[in-house]
Design a protein around this motif. Sequence first.
Motif, short mmCIF file in Angstrom:
data_model
loop_
_atom_site.label_atom_id
_atom_site.label_comp_id
_atom_site.label_asym_id
_atom_site.label_seq_id
_atom_site.Cartn_x
_atom_site.Cartn_y
_atom_site.Cartn_z
N THR A 221 -3.26 4.57 6.53
CA THR A 221 -1.87 4.43 6.97
C THR A 221 -1.74 3.65 8.27
O THR A 221 -0.63 3.32 8.70
CB THR A 221 -1.21 5.81 7.16
OG1 THR A 221 -1.86 6.52 8.24
CG2 THR A 221 -1.30 6.64 5.89
N ARG A 222 -2.86 3.36 8.92
CA ARG A 222 -2.79 2.67 10.21
C ARG A 222 -2.12 1.30 10.09
O ARG A 222 -1.18 0.99 10.83
CB ARG A 222 -4.20 2.50 10.79
CG ARG A 222 -4.85 3.79 11.24
CD ARG A 222 -6.14 3.47 11.95
NE ARG A 222 -6.83 4.67 12.45
CZ ARG A 222 -7.77 4.64 13.40
NH1 ARG A 222 -8.12 3.47 13.92
NH2 ARG A 222 -8.34 5.76 13.80
N ALA A 223 -2.61 0.49 9.18
CA ALA A 223 -2.03 -0.85 9.02
C ALA A 223 -0.59 -0.76 8.55
O ALA A 223 0.26 -1.55 8.96
CB ALA A 223 -2.86 -1.66 8.02
N ALA A 224 -0.31 0.25 7.71
CA ALA A 224 1.05 0.40 7.18
C ALA A 224 2.05 0.72 8.27
O ALA A 224 3.15 0.15 8.32
CB ALA A 224 1.06 1.48 6.10
N ILE A 225 1.71 1.64 9.17
CA ILE A 225 2.66 2.03 10.21
C ILE A 225 2.89 0.86 11.17
O ILE A 225 4.02 0.67 11.65
CB ILE A 225 2.20 3.28 10.98
CG1 ILE A 225 3.35 3.86 11.82
CG2 ILE A 225 1.00 3.00 11.86
CD1 ILE A 225 4.52 4.37 11.02
N LEU A 226 1.88 0.05 11.42
CA LEU A 226 2.06 -1.11 12.29
C LEU A 226 2.99 -2.14 11.65
O LEU A 226 3.80 -2.76 12.34
CB LEU A 226 0.71 -1.74 12.63
CG LEU A 226 -0.24 -0.87 13.47
CD1 LEU A 226 -1.55 -1.62 13.72
CD2 LEU A 226 0.40 -0.46 14.80
N LYS A 227 2.88 -2.30 10.34
CA LYS A 227 3.80 -3.21 9.64
C LYS A 227 5.24 -2.71 9.75
O LYS A 227 6.18 -3.50 9.91
CB LYS A 227 3.41 -3.34 8.17
CG LYS A 227 2.17 -4.18 7.91
CD LYS A 227 1.90 -4.31 6.43
CE LYS A 227 0.78 -5.32 6.13
NZ LYS A 227 -0.53 -4.87 6.62
N VAL A 228 5.42 -1.41 9.66
CA VAL A 228 6.76 -0.84 9.75
C VAL A 228 7.36 -1.05 11.14
O VAL A 228 8.50 -1.50 11.28
CB VAL A 228 6.74 0.67 9.40
CG1 VAL A 228 8.09 1.31 9.71
CG2 VAL A 228 6.41 0.87 7.92
N VAL A 229 6.60 -0.75 12.18
CA VAL A 229 7.17 -0.84 13.54
C VAL A 229 7.31 -2.29 14.00
O VAL A 229 8.11 -2.58 14.90
CB VAL A 229 6.35 -0.03 14.57
CG1 VAL A 229 6.29 1.43 14.18
CG2 VAL A 229 4.95 -0.60 14.75
#
Length: 272
Positions: A221-229
């Motif tokens: 989920t690390r890369a995913a949360i950075l894409k979201v923010v």
Amino acid sequence: MSKTWFITGASKGFGREWAEAALERGDNVAGTARNLDDVKELVDGYPDTFFPLQLDVTDRSADVDAVKKAHEKFGQLDVVVNNAGYGHFGMVEELTEDEVRAQLETNFFGALWVTQAALPIMRAQGSGHIIQVSSIGGISAFPTVGAYHASKWALEGLSQSLSQEVAGFGIHVTLIEPGGYSTDWSGPSAQRSDEIDAYADVREQAAKRPSAADPGKPEATRAAILKVVDAENPPLRIFFGKAPLGIAERDYESRLQTWREWQPVSEEAHGS
């Protein structure tokens, strides 16, 4: 340009993963934990960019103070992640008043108090992003976790209203809705009600839910949360994991079918 994050429950689970992801790319993180020993590695590894804060999110005045200290420390507040929470397992009949209140105090009210503390700062900045950690259990529901669902459904409704209220101030709101993950959410972090024997069969069937067979990897989920923010126009809602979309589609198709079937009665109830 680096961002400043405020993350509740930064000691483990998604909160820990996302704190590390932000720190590794050079962002500032104010991370809360009930026990600061649990975030010592982050303090030692990122002494200039990680700011530890001891916090019980159910304490509203402490929430306000923690957000204020984070803003004073870093001078801005770009991303607030309301991650602190836990799961409570118990049939609705088994739940005690104290158990339900405790679940709501942490999962719902804790997020509300932190959000309220952050909003004046973000309005003054003209920017900000509130990340609410919800769940597939925030839009659907299953046996044994009714109190947990109640807390997340409440968070969902509150946050959808909030998103419309603050859009004009440049503030985004996103509900992260994970499926099952390999965290200790259902293990050491969970609370359980005393069981009533009559529900043994229901409990057994609930334990066979397919989502338990292929849990997601928290580190993914690390890369995913950075894409979201980092998104210019982040989503109000986003699933994390493979399973939630299918669950949502089946659930909402069933709801629409029922609503349509009963629409004549609905219209009758409107009056002429």
